[in-house]
Design an enzyme around this catalytic site. Sequence first.
Site, PDB file in Angstrom:
ATOM      1  N   ILE A   1       0.672  -0.934  -0.182  1.00 28.47           N
ATOM      2  CA  ILE A   1       0.309   0.112   0.302  1.00 28.47           C
ATOM      3  C   ILE A   1       0.870   1.239   0.038  1.00 28.47           C
ATOM      4  CG2 ILE A   1      -1.000   1.360   1.302  1.00 28.47           C
ATOM      5  CD1 ILE A   1      -3.023  -0.538  -0.286  1.00 28.47           C
ATOM      6  N   LYS A   2       0.785   1.959  -0.911  1.00 26.72           N
ATOM      7  CA  LYS A   2       1.525   3.260  -0.941  1.00 26.72           C
ATOM      8  C   LYS A   2       0.923   4.710  -0.374  1.00 26.72           C
ATOM      9  CE  LYS A   2       3.824   4.367  -4.897  1.00 26.72           C
ATOM     10  NZ  LYS A   2       3.563   4.721  -6.363  1.00 26.72           N
TER      11      LYS A   2
END
Length: 374
Positions: A140-141
């Site tokens: 997840i960025k």
Amino acid sequence: MSKLSDLSAAGTAVWLDFVDRKFLEAGGLKKLVEEDGLTGVTSNPSIFEKAMGHGDAYDDTLAAFDKENPGAATIDRYEHLAIEDIKAAAETLAPVYERLDAKDGYVSLEVSPYIADDTDATIAEAQKLWAAVDRPNLMIKIPGTLAGAPAISATIATGINVNVTLLFSLDAYIRVAEAHAAGLEERVRQGQPIDRIASVASFFVSRIDTTIDKQIDARLKDGDAEAEALKAVRGKVAIANAKQAYAWYQDFIASDRWQALAAKGAQPQRLLWASTGVKDPAYPDTLYIDTLIGPDTVNTMPPKTMDAFRDHGTVATTLTADVDAARHVLAEADRLGLDLPGVTDSLVLEGVASFTSAFDDLLGAIAKKQPAAA
């Protein structure tokens, strides 16, 4: 074996900064994995805007979703499309993930840029996207903003892999590296395993030179008395900044704090070089790959830059070379009043604004693709 495979052997993992439905369906990603040793993929709102907002590659999938979910919100329609692509990329990279025992083989999906300054919303969205994709090789960025740092710790603590994005300065990088360690430490306190949790810190490169070089060029045009000194640092500040970050990383992983985590199986948070496409035609098109090669790093490249390196890149351990010269470049930039700290602060704001604008355009394009009955 291509030069990109040689790059991986030198310690810099090769990731692709691109996702597109037609590319995935045509086996383009699988080919890069097999022929170039590619081990990861990154996406962002700008990439998805180009992929989904133009052409008809996603129209059938969207129509099927709309039929099953009449009246669905535009954001839900976008997420359905994005998650399908991310799942497909994750499946292609799954053999890499297994072969490398969770040390690589990741695909990244970004939280909404609309919540870059909202810690709680970022944590909640990270968990939602993680559950929706449901693949162990997802990252997840999360942006490396002030609000992002505690979100990174909390997300890591729940066992979610994190790609920290939009890092430009050493101070911001240190903050998120420590946040990553804190998240792992919290997991240890909970009695949870930490050996298969991965993270990268995405340090943006070319945008720094683009901004600094504009300042330099303006001053040269005005006949600045420091012309020679300005010319001497043109095109060198971003690389020097990256080398400084890597030197800090080396010290950190040797520290007692990190070694205590490593003893429990923790993977280091690798520095990932992002924004590696060269913007100035005066520079070699492989500049931000050739100069940033070293152990435990990642370079995520747009397709054009990847093609260039495959054709004429140079593989050598360069990250730890000429570190004193890099420090001199940074000292000169400071002496000359180029204000690197101010530049990096502005670039974070510009980066969030750019992704927000791309997200606006993306959602606008998807909104226009209404179901036939609408």
